[in-house]
Design a protein around this motif. Structure first.
Motif, PDB file in Angstrom:
ATOM      1  N   LYS A  80       0.877 -11.954   3.506  1.00  8.61           N
ATOM      2  CA  LYS A  80       0.831 -10.586   4.003  1.00  8.61           C
ATOM      3  C   LYS A  80       0.499  -9.607   2.885  1.00  8.61           C
ATOM      4  CE  LYS A  80       1.753 -11.647   8.218  1.00  8.61           C
ATOM      5  NZ  LYS A  80       0.705 -11.507   9.266  1.00  8.61           N
ATOM      6  N   ARG A  81       1.030  -9.859   1.696  1.00  7.44           N
ATOM      7  CA  ARG A  81       0.713  -8.979   0.566  1.00  7.44           C
ATOM      8  C   ARG A  81      -0.770  -9.033   0.240  1.00  7.44           C
ATOM      9  NH1 ARG A  81       2.417  -9.949  -4.179  1.00  7.44           N
ATOM     10  NH2 ARG A  81       3.292 -12.040  -3.947  1.00  7.44           N
ATOM     11  N   PHE A  82      -1.354 -10.231   0.276  1.00  7.63           N
ATOM     12  CA  PHE A  82      -2.782 -10.350  -0.009  1.00  7.63           C
ATOM     13  C   PHE A  82      -3.622  -9.746   1.112  1.00  7.63           C
ATOM     14  CE2 PHE A  82      -1.609 -13.355  -3.327  1.00  7.63           C
ATOM     15  CZ  PHE A  82      -2.570 -13.075  -4.291  1.00  7.63           C
ATOM     16  N   GLN A  83      -3.138  -9.806   2.350  1.00  9.56           N
ATOM     17  CA  GLN A  83      -3.849  -9.138   3.430  1.00  9.56           C
ATOM     18  C   GLN A  83      -3.855  -7.635   3.234  1.00  9.56           C
ATOM     19  OE1 GLN A  83      -2.438 -10.312   7.321  1.00  9.56           O
ATOM     20  NE2 GLN A  83      -2.485 -12.494   6.805  1.00  9.56           N
ATOM     21  N   ALA A  84      -2.714  -7.098   2.817  1.00 10.27           N
ATOM     22  CA  ALA A  84      -2.648  -5.658   2.555  1.00 10.27           C
ATOM     23  C   ALA A  84      -3.563  -5.272   1.398  1.00 10.27           C
ATOM     24  CB  ALA A  84      -1.202  -5.253   2.254  1.00 10.27           C
ATOM     25  N   VAL A  85      -3.580  -6.090   0.344  1.00  7.56           N
ATOM     26  CA  VAL A  85      -4.448  -5.815  -0.801  1.00  7.56           C
ATOM     27  C   VAL A  85      -5.916  -5.879  -0.387  1.00  7.56           C
ATOM     28  CG1 VAL A  85      -5.236  -6.758  -3.014  1.00  7.56           C
ATOM     29  CG2 VAL A  85      -2.797  -6.516  -2.556  1.00  7.56           C
ATOM     30  N   PHE A  86      -6.266  -6.844   0.462  1.00  2.16           N
ATOM     31  CA  PHE A  86      -7.652  -6.941   0.917  1.00  2.16           C
ATOM     32  C   PHE A  86      -8.042  -5.708   1.737  1.00  2.16           C
ATOM     33  CE2 PHE A  86     -10.758  -8.227   4.177  1.00  2.16           C
ATOM     34  CZ  PHE A  86     -11.807  -8.619   3.353  1.00  2.16           C
ATOM     35  N   GLY A  87      -7.115  -5.238   2.585  1.00  6.62           N
ATOM     36  CA  GLY A  87      -7.399  -4.036   3.349  1.00  6.62           C
ATOM     37  C   GLY A  87      -7.629  -2.828   2.460  1.00  6.62           C
ATOM     38  N   MET A  88      -6.806  -2.694   1.410  1.00  7.27           N
ATOM     39  CA  MET A  88      -6.994  -1.578   0.484  1.00  7.27           C
ATOM     40  C   MET A  88      -8.259  -1.758  -0.344  1.00  7.27           C
ATOM     41  SD  MET A  88      -5.776   1.336  -0.286  1.00  7.27           S
ATOM     42  CE  MET A  88      -4.132   1.295   0.419  1.00  7.27           C
ATOM     43  N   ALA A  89      -8.608  -2.995  -0.673  1.00  8.71           N
ATOM     44  CA  ALA A  89      -9.855  -3.239  -1.406  1.00  8.71           C
ATOM     45  C   ALA A  89     -11.067  -2.861  -0.564  1.00  8.71           C
ATOM     46  CB  ALA A  89      -9.936  -4.706  -1.825  1.00  8.71           C
ATOM     47  N   MET A  90     -11.025  -3.155   0.735  1.00 10.58           N
ATOM     48  CA  MET A  90     -12.100  -2.732   1.625  1.00 10.58           C
ATOM     49  C   MET A  90     -12.163  -1.215   1.714  1.00 10.58           C
ATOM     50  SD  MET A  90     -13.860  -5.242   2.748  1.00 10.58           S
ATOM     51  CE  MET A  90     -14.695  -4.370   4.069  1.00 10.58           C
ATOM     52  N   SER A  91     -11.007  -0.575   1.770  1.00 10.51           N
ATOM     53  CA  SER A  91     -10.979   0.886   1.773  1.00 10.51           C
ATOM     54  C   SER A  91     -11.604   1.453   0.505  1.00 10.51           C
ATOM     55  CB  SER A  91      -9.523   1.366   1.905  1.00 10.51           C
ATOM     56  OG  SER A  91      -9.438   2.771   1.799  1.00 10.51           O
ATOM     57  N   VAL A 302      -4.139   0.821   7.492  1.00 17.43           N
ATOM     58  CA  VAL A 302      -3.799  -0.549   7.904  1.00 17.43           C
ATOM     59  C   VAL A 302      -3.065  -1.275   6.772  1.00 17.43           C
ATOM     60  CG1 VAL A 302      -4.759  -2.801   8.513  1.00 17.43           C
ATOM     61  CG2 VAL A 302      -5.642  -0.727   9.600  1.00 17.43           C
ATOM     62  N   ALA A 303      -3.541  -1.101   5.541  1.00 16.13           N
ATOM     63  CA  ALA A 303      -2.900  -1.754   4.395  1.00 16.13           C
ATOM     64  C   ALA A 303      -1.476  -1.249   4.212  1.00 16.13           C
ATOM     65  CB  ALA A 303      -3.726  -1.503   3.130  1.00 16.13           C
ATOM     66  N   PHE A 304      -1.276   0.054   4.289  1.00 15.01           N
ATOM     67  CA  PHE A 304       0.079   0.600   4.164  1.00 15.01           C
ATOM     68  C   PHE A 304       0.962   0.162   5.333  1.00 15.01           C
ATOM     69  CE2 PHE A 304      -1.404   3.648   0.936  1.00 15.01           C
ATOM     70  CZ  PHE A 304      -0.297   3.658   0.097  1.00 15.01           C
ATOM     71  N   GLY A 305       0.362   0.043   6.524  1.00 14.46           N
ATOM     72  CA  GLY A 305       1.139  -0.421   7.666  1.00 14.46           C
ATOM     73  C   GLY A 305       1.666  -1.833   7.471  1.00 14.46           C
ATOM     74  N   LEU A 306       0.827  -2.724   6.952  1.00 12.77           N
ATOM     75  CA  LEU A 306       1.289  -4.087   6.651  1.00 12.77           C
ATOM     76  C   LEU A 306       2.389  -4.072   5.596  1.00 12.77           C
ATOM     77  CD1 LEU A 306      -2.072  -6.088   6.559  1.00 12.77           C
ATOM     78  CD2 LEU A 306      -0.170  -6.437   8.153  1.00 12.77           C
ATOM     79  N   ALA A 307       2.224  -3.235   4.587  1.00 17.10           N
ATOM     80  CA  ALA A 307       3.224  -3.167   3.522  1.00 17.10           C
ATOM     81  C   ALA A 307       4.567  -2.679   4.065  1.00 17.10           C
ATOM     82  CB  ALA A 307       2.722  -2.256   2.403  1.00 17.10           C
TER      83      ALA A 307
END
Length: 566
Positions: A80-91, A302-307
């Motif tokens: 989940k942490r890597f999913q959040a990081v990927f979302g922020m990287a896309m942002s 989305v990234a902050f929501g996962l976090a």
């Protein structure tokens, strides 16, 4: 008779008492210590039952099934942490793509003859194309960044990192769309020929203007300052989230690819500029940039929501507790040690009661590495601004046609972004396996010292090649090496250093360095003009600043080594 009866009763009582004593003795005899056997058996049963429960609980806690469940939970949380990081990287990548579109439009309009400063009184000749007005705009970026930093601190206190990122991203998007609409309306007015000099009514507004430049030039000037100040703020907010979620070990592997993803976004957007301009026009790039900023805000949310959902959202004490649960033992020890002298739980009250600059000063006193980095950034950005000006000067002298110069410059930036992406994806991750990240601080100024020395020695023969080589080197290192080195440093610091310290350094130190050099260059060009020996003095100044950068980097490198040891 009565006497006989009395004696018989006494004998019976004595016999009964003796029998009772015998029974009591038999009951109390069992362990020789006055403890009844029934009591011993009961206590023994209780003790054995407690030991059995304890043993069973130990067996359950050490059972493979429970260990496997804990392992699965850890894997899920890490995923989940890597999913959040990927979302922020896309942002981040989408944000940088929007910035490339906005920068291309603003720079072209800024130097245009119709809406910009191409033939205005700010330039000394028509061939300059707004080049002398550009340092003035760059010089205003630093004061605006200071006001922006104050506003950012207020939003950070009000709603935390998630709220601050959303607010500032939407402000940036709204500014692009509004300025695009206003400049588009003014551009339409340029096509109307008014021989009588009557006021031109701007579509959608209730007032008119006699000269389009009186409204278009201030708009472009403010948009340029706004764009250059905000890009760094939003960029650092994305990286602050990423460095807060990842551990240092994970960051060693992930930071470079994440930066490479940003380079891909920049390269793709820059490569599409010419095609988009042909199909939709130059001003509509601002609308597209605003749309990309909105999309970037969606991915960031989305990234902050996962976090938040999984308990690792970076927000002071909450970040500390979630990090202690998910990070490695080494990371836990570092966070606990930092907690003793940090103000994680008092971030909001401190920012609201103290002046932002006093707080930054106390932060630099507490974390000397940040103070050294502040000075290093100022000097390096002074050199970057000087090298950029030299590059633009040589480019204009070498390529006089505006269209050819714009095409050459676009291809040049595409190469910068492309090479930066290759470095971030492939070269830097490999280097970090065999080389410590803090050695990057020594490599960058050393490289620039060689480039500027070559330019200075070959001043009369170097021309555009040497100028473009120096500019290519410093921009490529800024986009790739500096980004990776910065994040490897910030991830080892506390919450306040990653959020407030990073903003102070990027917005004040970075912009102040560029603005100070831009103002100095503007003054030099006004006083001395394009004399034959002006370039010699500019190149000599570049060599001096390269040396100063190397000295400041040596000090920073030493402080980083000491910090990592502790």
């Amino acid at each position: 008779m009565n006497l006989v009866r009395s004696r018989k009763m006494n004998i019976r009582r004595a016999a009964a008492a003796e029998s009772s004593n015998a029974d009591s003795g038999s009951r109390n005899h069992s362990d020789g210590q006055g403890c009844p056997l029934s009591s011993v058996r009961k206590n023994g049963a209780d003790v054995s039952s407690h030991e059995s429960i304890k043993k069973n609980s130990e067996d359950v806690s050490s059972s493979p099934s429970l260990c496997s469940a804990k392992h699965r939970d850890g894997v899920v949380l890490r995923s989940k942490r890597f999913q959040a990081v990927f979302g922020m990287a896309m942002s981040l990548a989408i944000h940088l793509g929007g910035y490339e579109l906005s920068r291309a439009a603003v720079m072209a309009l800024f130097t245009s003859d119709g809406l910009g400063f191409g033939k205005s009184h700010h330039t000394t000749s028509s061939s300059e194309g707004g080049l002398s007005a550009l340092p003035m705009a760059v010089g205003c970026v630093s004061p605006f960044s200071i006001m922006l930093l104050w506003f950012y601190a207020k939003t950070l206190v009000l709603g935390g990192p998630r709220y601050a990122l959303q607010i500032h991203t939407m402000i940036c998007a709204g500014a692009q769309i509004f300025c695009g609409w206003l400049l588009g309306a003014l551009d339409q007015l340029l096509e109307l020929k008014k021989e009588d000099g009557a006021a031109l009514i701007v579509p959608g507004l209730s007032f008119g203007v006699k000269d389009v430049l009186t409204l278009s030039q201030p708009t472009l000037f403010l948009l340029f300052v706004f764009q250059n100040a905000y890009v760094q703020l939003l960029y650092n907010q994305h990286w602050a989230f990423i460095s807060s979620v990842l551990t240092p070990d994970e960051g060693t592997q992930a930071f470079a690819p994440i930066a490479g993803l940003g380079s891909i976004g920049s390269t793709l957007a820059a490569g599409m500029v010419s095609t988009l301009v042909e199909r939709f026009g130059l001003i509509r790039l601002l609308y597209m940039a605003g749309a990309l900023f909105v999309m970037s805000a969606v991915f960031a949310d989305v990234a902050f929501g996962l976090a938040r959902k999984h308990g690792f959202e970076p927000s002071g004490d909450n970040e500390q507790r979630s990090a202690e649960k998910s990070f490695s033992n080494e990371q836990e020890q570092r966070l606990l040690a930092t907690k003793k002298h940090s103000i994680h739980g008092k971030m909001a009250s401190t920012v609201s009661t103290q002046n932002i600059f006093r707080q930054a000063y106390s932060l630099f006193q507490r974390v000397p590495v940040l103070g050294a980095l502040f000075l290093e950034v100022i000097i390096s950005q002074c050199l970057s601004s000087l090298v950029n000006y030299i590059f633009l000067y040589k480019l204009k002298v070498s390529i006089t046609d505006d269209s050819m110069r714009a095409g050459w410059s676009g291809n040049f930036y595409a190469w910068i972004n492309g090479i930066s992406g290759v470095l971030q994806f492939f070269i830097i991750p490999i280097l970090l396996k065999y080389c410590e990240a803090h050695r990057i601080w020594l490599f960058m100024p050393t490289m620039m010292l060689f480039c500027t020395m070559y330019q200075f020695v070959n001043n009369t023969n170097s021309g555009l090649f040497a100028a473009s080589a120096s500019f290519f080197a410093i921009k490529t290192m800024e986009y790739s090496l500096r980004g990776a080195a910065n994040e490897m440093l910030y991830v080892s610091l506390d919450y306040e250093s990653r959020y407030l310290g990073k903003k102070v350094i990027s917005l004040i130190a970075g912009k102040f360095g560029k603005s100070a050099m831009a103002i100095a260059l503007s003054a030099v060009m006004v006083v001395y003009g394009e004399r034959a020996d002006t370039m010699w003095y500019l190149l000599a100044t570049a060599v001096v600043f390269s040396c100063l950068w190397l000295l400041s980097s040596v000090r920073l490198h030493s402080l980083i080594k000491n910090h990592l040891k502790h």
